[in-house]
Scaffold this motif. Structure first.
Motif, PDB file in Angstrom:
ATOM      1  N   GLU A  77       0.801  -1.233   0.000  1.00 52.01           N
ATOM      2  CA  GLU A  77       0.000   0.000   0.000  1.00 52.01           C
ATOM      3  C   GLU A  77       0.831   1.279   0.000  1.00 52.01           C
ATOM      4  O   GLU A  77       0.532   2.211  -0.765  1.00 52.01           O
ATOM      5  CB  GLU A  77      -0.957  -0.018   1.192  1.00 52.01           C
ATOM      6  CG  GLU A  77      -1.822   1.227   1.270  1.00 52.01           C
ATOM      7  CD  GLU A  77      -2.641   1.283   2.553  1.00 52.01           C
ATOM      8  OE1 GLU A  77      -2.985   2.394   2.971  1.00 52.01           O
ATOM      9  OE2 GLU A  77      -2.929   0.207   3.130  1.00 52.01           O
ATOM     10  N   PRO A  78       1.893   1.416   0.833  1.00 56.98           N
ATOM     11  CA  PRO A  78       2.662   2.666   0.818  1.00 56.98           C
ATOM     12  C   PRO A  78       3.269   2.977  -0.556  1.00 56.98           C
ATOM     13  O   PRO A  78       3.367   4.149  -0.949  1.00 56.98           O
ATOM     14  CB  PRO A  78       3.758   2.421   1.864  1.00 56.98           C
ATOM     15  CG  PRO A  78       3.172   1.394   2.778  1.00 56.98           C
ATOM     16  CD  PRO A  78       2.363   0.501   1.888  1.00 56.98           C
ATOM     17  N   PHE A  79       3.679   1.952  -1.257  1.00 55.20           N
ATOM     18  CA  PHE A  79       4.254   2.121  -2.597  1.00 55.20           C
ATOM     19  C   PHE A  79       3.218   2.704  -3.546  1.00 55.20           C
ATOM     20  O   PHE A  79       3.470   3.682  -4.267  1.00 55.20           O
ATOM     21  CB  PHE A  79       4.751   0.755  -3.078  1.00 55.20           C
ATOM     22  CG  PHE A  79       5.371   0.753  -4.458  1.00 55.20           C
ATOM     23  CD1 PHE A  79       6.408   1.602  -4.777  1.00 55.20           C
ATOM     24  CD2 PHE A  79       4.913  -0.133  -5.429  1.00 55.20           C
ATOM     25  CE1 PHE A  79       6.988   1.583  -6.042  1.00 55.20           C
ATOM     26  CE2 PHE A  79       5.482  -0.159  -6.687  1.00 55.20           C
ATOM     27  CZ  PHE A  79       6.524   0.700  -6.998  1.00 55.20           C
ATOM     28  N   TRP A  80       2.008   2.108  -3.559  1.00 51.98           N
ATOM     29  CA  TRP A  80       0.938   2.605  -4.413  1.00 51.98           C
ATOM     30  C   TRP A  80       0.494   3.996  -3.991  1.00 51.98           C
ATOM     31  O   TRP A  80       0.203   4.854  -4.830  1.00 51.98           O
ATOM     32  CB  TRP A  80      -0.250   1.647  -4.370  1.00 51.98           C
ATOM     33  CG  TRP A  80      -0.079   0.439  -5.216  1.00 51.98           C
ATOM     34  CD1 TRP A  80       0.163  -0.845  -4.796  1.00 51.98           C
ATOM     35  CD2 TRP A  80      -0.125   0.373  -6.646  1.00 51.98           C
ATOM     36  NE1 TRP A  80       0.276  -1.681  -5.869  1.00 51.98           N
ATOM     37  CE2 TRP A  80       0.093  -0.973  -7.018  1.00 51.98           C
ATOM     38  CE3 TRP A  80      -0.333   1.323  -7.638  1.00 51.98           C
ATOM     39  CZ2 TRP A  80       0.113  -1.392  -8.349  1.00 51.98           C
ATOM     40  CZ3 TRP A  80      -0.323   0.904  -8.971  1.00 51.98           C
ATOM     41  CH2 TRP A  80      -0.096  -0.430  -9.305  1.00 51.98           C
ATOM     42  N   THR A  81       0.412   4.228  -2.679  1.00 58.25           N
ATOM     43  CA  THR A  81      -0.036   5.530  -2.179  1.00 58.25           C
ATOM     44  C   THR A  81       0.902   6.640  -2.633  1.00 58.25           C
ATOM     45  O   THR A  81       0.458   7.692  -3.112  1.00 58.25           O
ATOM     46  CB  THR A  81      -0.125   5.509  -0.638  1.00 58.25           C
ATOM     47  OG1 THR A  81      -1.076   4.513  -0.230  1.00 58.25           O
ATOM     48  CG2 THR A  81      -0.556   6.863  -0.098  1.00 58.25           C
ATOM     49  N   GLU A  82       2.201   6.411  -2.506  1.00 54.06           N
ATOM     50  CA  GLU A  82       3.168   7.418  -2.929  1.00 54.06           C
ATOM     51  C   GLU A  82       3.080   7.657  -4.431  1.00 54.06           C
ATOM     52  O   GLU A  82       3.188   8.798  -4.898  1.00 54.06           O
ATOM     53  CB  GLU A  82       4.583   7.001  -2.529  1.00 54.06           C
ATOM     54  CG  GLU A  82       5.679   7.928  -3.064  1.00 54.06           C
ATOM     55  CD  GLU A  82       5.461   9.396  -2.755  1.00 54.06           C
ATOM     56  OE1 GLU A  82       5.857  10.237  -3.592  1.00 54.06           O
ATOM     57  OE2 GLU A  82       4.881   9.713  -1.695  1.00 54.06           O
ATOM     58  N   PHE A  83       2.882   6.588  -5.200  1.00 50.10           N
ATOM     59  CA  PHE A  83       2.767   6.745  -6.654  1.00 50.10           C
ATOM     60  C   PHE A  83       1.553   7.598  -7.008  1.00 50.10           C
ATOM     61  O   PHE A  83       1.653   8.557  -7.794  1.00 50.10           O
ATOM     62  CB  PHE A  83       2.651   5.371  -7.312  1.00 50.10           C
ATOM     63  CG  PHE A  83       2.396   5.432  -8.796  1.00 50.10           C
ATOM     64  CD1 PHE A  83       3.310   6.011  -9.649  1.00 50.10           C
ATOM     65  CD2 PHE A  83       1.226   4.903  -9.335  1.00 50.10           C
ATOM     66  CE1 PHE A  83       3.078   6.071 -11.025  1.00 50.10           C
ATOM     67  CE2 PHE A  83       0.988   4.951 -10.702  1.00 50.10           C
ATOM     68  CZ  PHE A  83       1.908   5.537 -11.548  1.00 50.10           C
ATOM     69  N   LEU A  84       0.401   7.292  -6.432  1.00 56.43           N
ATOM     70  CA  LEU A  84      -0.809   8.058  -6.747  1.00 56.43           C
ATOM     71  C   LEU A  84      -0.706   9.500  -6.252  1.00 56.43           C
ATOM     72  O   LEU A  84      -1.171  10.427  -6.915  1.00 56.43           O
ATOM     73  CB  LEU A  84      -2.036   7.368  -6.161  1.00 56.43           C
ATOM     74  CG  LEU A  84      -2.380   5.997  -6.770  1.00 56.43           C
ATOM     75  CD1 LEU A  84      -3.557   5.361  -6.052  1.00 56.43           C
ATOM     76  CD2 LEU A  84      -2.679   6.131  -8.272  1.00 56.43           C
ATOM     77  N   ARG A  85      -0.067   9.688  -5.117  1.00 61.31           N
ATOM     78  CA  ARG A  85       0.126  11.062  -4.628  1.00 61.31           C
ATOM     79  C   ARG A  85       1.049  11.846  -5.553  1.00 61.31           C
ATOM     80  O   ARG A  85       0.878  13.054  -5.732  1.00 61.31           O
ATOM     81  CB  ARG A  85       0.681  11.034  -3.202  1.00 61.31           C
ATOM     82  CG  ARG A  85      -0.376  10.715  -2.156  1.00 61.31           C
ATOM     83  CD  ARG A  85       0.192  10.620  -0.757  1.00 61.31           C
ATOM     84  NE  ARG A  85      -0.876  10.410   0.220  1.00 61.31           N
ATOM     85  CZ  ARG A  85      -0.693   9.970   1.457  1.00 61.31           C
ATOM     86  NH1 ARG A  85       0.545   9.695   1.870  1.00 61.31           N
ATOM     87  NH2 ARG A  85      -1.708   9.813   2.273  1.00 61.31           N
ATOM     88  N   SER A  86       2.039  11.163  -6.128  1.00 57.72           N
ATOM     89  CA  SER A  86       2.930  11.847  -7.071  1.00 57.72           C
ATOM     90  C   SER A  86       2.148  12.295  -8.314  1.00 57.72           C
ATOM     91  O   SER A  86       2.424  13.370  -8.872  1.00 57.72           O
ATOM     92  CB  SER A  86       4.105  10.946  -7.462  1.00 57.72           C
ATOM     93  OG  SER A  86       3.706   9.900  -8.334  1.00 57.72           O
ATOM     94  N   LEU A  87       1.171  11.491  -8.737  1.00 57.38           N
ATOM     95  CA  LEU A  87       0.317  11.906  -9.862  1.00 57.38           C
ATOM     96  C   LEU A  87      -0.524  13.117  -9.463  1.00 57.38           C
ATOM     97  O   LEU A  87      -0.693  14.057 -10.261  1.00 57.38           O
ATOM     98  CB  LEU A  87      -0.591  10.756 -10.302  1.00 57.38           C
ATOM     99  CG  LEU A  87       0.075   9.494 -10.854  1.00 57.38           C
ATOM    100  CD1 LEU A  87      -0.988   8.489 -11.297  1.00 57.38           C
ATOM    101  CD2 LEU A  87       1.014   9.813 -12.016  1.00 57.38           C
TER     102      LEU A  87
END
Length: 275
Positions: free
Chosen positions: A80-90
């Motif tokens: 989850e943290p990996f996906w969360t950071e990716f979506l936040r970067s978008l």
């Protein structure tokens, strides 16, 4: 490379890194109503060991029916943290207007999307069918698949939900785990039916990403083991930049019917990357 010096190779790599960096860090403008996200795995060296890392890709469709690769990320896992950071970067780059996120049932994706995007989540129908058929034996799978398939030919969301529950009840005695899975997944698998009917064939699954992932797999298999994450980003980023250029020359990916009614703002066109 015959006839090419190391300095020339270094210069070419630096130029490619600059182009890929500009592409992956560009500002995202306009409303991107549909967002597909998925991952594939490649091998790299880390601290003297060979490990698998996730390469995640996000593709969006905007209010003009055009699709683009909005971002990629290389990381240690799909947690989850990996996906969360990716979506936040978008989001930091300007992603807005997302109404539907389409992915497989990975809990990390679902949780990250819920945290970062005010959007409905669509569980990929194709992945769901693979998961649910695991609860049937070989002789039952064709029958189960045909029965569930009757749900998706219904004319309205209401009729589809009624048929879904009817099929689940049909298997409740002989295949209770399958029925329980259908009960739990109903809302997420049928979420696409709350959107314009003209878009259904493209938004019920992650199929729009499957060809991209297959090409990533094919090209990375040629390399075999990457020396580091940066080299993965360079290759996959260059592939996605090339794909974006190809898409920009094609007709729109999705019918305009219904797209602008989903948007909260006036649509704005975005060029994939400054040339």
């Amino acid at each position: 490379m015959s006839g090419v010096s190391k300095s020339q190779v270094s210069r070419l790599c630096a130029e490619l890194d600059e182009r890929v960096g500009a592409f992956l860090n560009r500002q995202i403008e306009g409303d991107w109503l549909y967002l597909w996200i998925d991952a594939t795995y490649v091998k790299t060296r880390e601290a003297g060991r060979i490990v698998s890392v996730a390469v995640i890709v996000a593709v969006g469709v905007n209010t003009e029916g055009q699709r683009e690769v909005l971002g990629i990320k290389v990381g240690a896992s799909e947690a989850e943290p990996f996906w969360t950071e990716f979506l936040r970067s978008l989001n930091r780059r300007g992603l807005r207007g997302v109404k539907l996120v389409i992915s497989d049932s990975h809990e990390g994706i679902k949780a990250a999307a819920a945290k970062t995007l005010k959007a409905t989540w669509q569980r990929c129908r194709v992945h769901f069918m693979r998961n649910v058929l695991a609860y049937a034996n070989k002789t039952q799978r064709r029958m189960v698949s045909a029965a569930i398939g009757t749900v998706f030919v219904q004319e309205t969301p209401q009729a589809a939900r009624m048929q879904w529950r009817s099929v689940a009840d049909q298997f409740r005695e002989k295949l209770p785990k399958l029925s329980a899975m259908m009960d739990a997944a109903e809302h997420d698998v049928l979420a696409f039916m709350g959107f314009p009917r003209a878009h259904w064939p493209q938004i019920y699954s992650t199929n729009p990403l499957e060809r991209l992932n297959a090409e990533i797999k094919r090209r990375t298999n040629v390399v075999g083991i990457f020396p580091n994450d940066a080299s993965i980003t360079r290759l996959v980023g260059a592939m996605m930049l090339e794909q974006n250029d190809e898409w920009s020359l094609n007709r729109r990916y999705m019918q305009l019917e219904g797209l602008q009614t989903l948007s909260d703002t006036v649509p704005t066109r975005l060029s994939a990357v400054a040339r």
